[in-house]
Design an enzyme around this catalytic site. Structure first.
Site, PDB file in Angstrom:
ATOM      1  N   ASP A   9     -14.746   3.173   5.124  1.00  0.00           N
ATOM      2  CA  ASP A   9     -14.064   2.665   6.324  1.00  0.00           C
ATOM      3  C   ASP A   9     -14.824   3.148   7.549  1.00  0.00           C
ATOM      4  OD1 ASP A   9     -12.180   5.158   7.357  1.00  0.00           O
ATOM      5  OD2 ASP A   9     -12.252   5.084   5.176  1.00  0.00           O
ATOM      6  N   GLU A  99      -1.093   8.126  11.471  1.00  0.00           N
ATOM      7  CA  GLU A  99      -1.425   9.557  11.406  1.00  0.00           C
ATOM      8  C   GLU A  99      -1.140  10.294  12.712  1.00  0.00           C
ATOM      9  OE1 GLU A  99      -5.723  10.488  11.507  1.00  0.00           O
ATOM     10  OE2 GLU A  99      -6.057   8.336  11.215  1.00  0.00           O
TER      11      GLU A  99
END
Length: 201
Positions: A9, A99
């Site tokens: 990613d 997150e």
């Protein structure tokens, strides 16, 4: 022995990515950062989306959640960025990067995430993955998200052996390394993975 797919990613922090090189090195799928909050679009996203597509890598786009904002507005912004980059095709993946609580209570964070996911599912026609990490999920920030596929950041554990936090019972993608690049693994075939992606109505 179940097949293993390797992925990475990326975001603007990686700058210009050589997708041909990654494909040649065995990368089968990837997620590129598309948006953050309600107004930021990653400057490399369109280029990454095109590069993944051209290199025959399963395309994934992710949104970095800013739970203080309006979930529907942020989801619209995300879907618009994908459309501007060429749109979703069969098998493409999307994810919510969850997150950061921005100082909100866990139930507020989880509420934002659920609304975002539902909006993307309804208006984008694709079920998002939820990317998160152990302590964040355990704190209650992911309540009600257990039906979405889990992309778990757990580099402390061996590849393909992450701990699975509640509310999930199983993992779908494991981010097992994050230096010098975020590396991910999916147990299954390319067909198994794209089945979790976009399917035109």
């Amino acid at each position: 022995m179940k097949r293993e797919l390797h992925g990475i990613d990326v975001s603007n922090w990686q700058g210009s990515v050589d997708w041909t090189d990654h494909a040649g090195a065995g990368v089968s799928f990837a997620f590129a950062k598309a948006t953050e909050g309600g107004d930021y679009t990653d400057q490399y996203f369109a280029r990454n989306w095109q590069g993944m597509r051209e290199s025959w890598i399963v395309c994934g786009a992710y949104h970095y959640a800013r739970p203080k904002g309006d979930a529907a507005e942020h989801a619209r912004h995300f879907l618009r960025a994908i459309t501007a980059a060429g749109g979703l095709r069969r098998g493409d993946l999307v994810a919510l990067d969850l997150e950061n609580n921005e100082g909100l209570r866990p139930e507020q964070v989880a509420h934002h995430a659920r609304r975002w996911c539902r909006y993307v599912e309804r208006h984008g026609g694709v079920r998002p993955f939820v990317y998160t990490f152990q302590s964040f999920a355990r704190a209650g920030n992911c309540t009600g998200l257990g039906d979405y596929p889990l992309w778990i950041a757990n580099p402390e554990k061996p590849r393909g052996e992450p701990l699975v936090p509640s509310p999930w019972r199983d993992w779908t993608i494991h981010q097992y390394a994050n230096s010098p690049l975020d590396r991910n693994v999916f147990h299954g075939s390319r067909e198994d993975l794209t089945r979790l992606g976009f399917h035109p109505r």
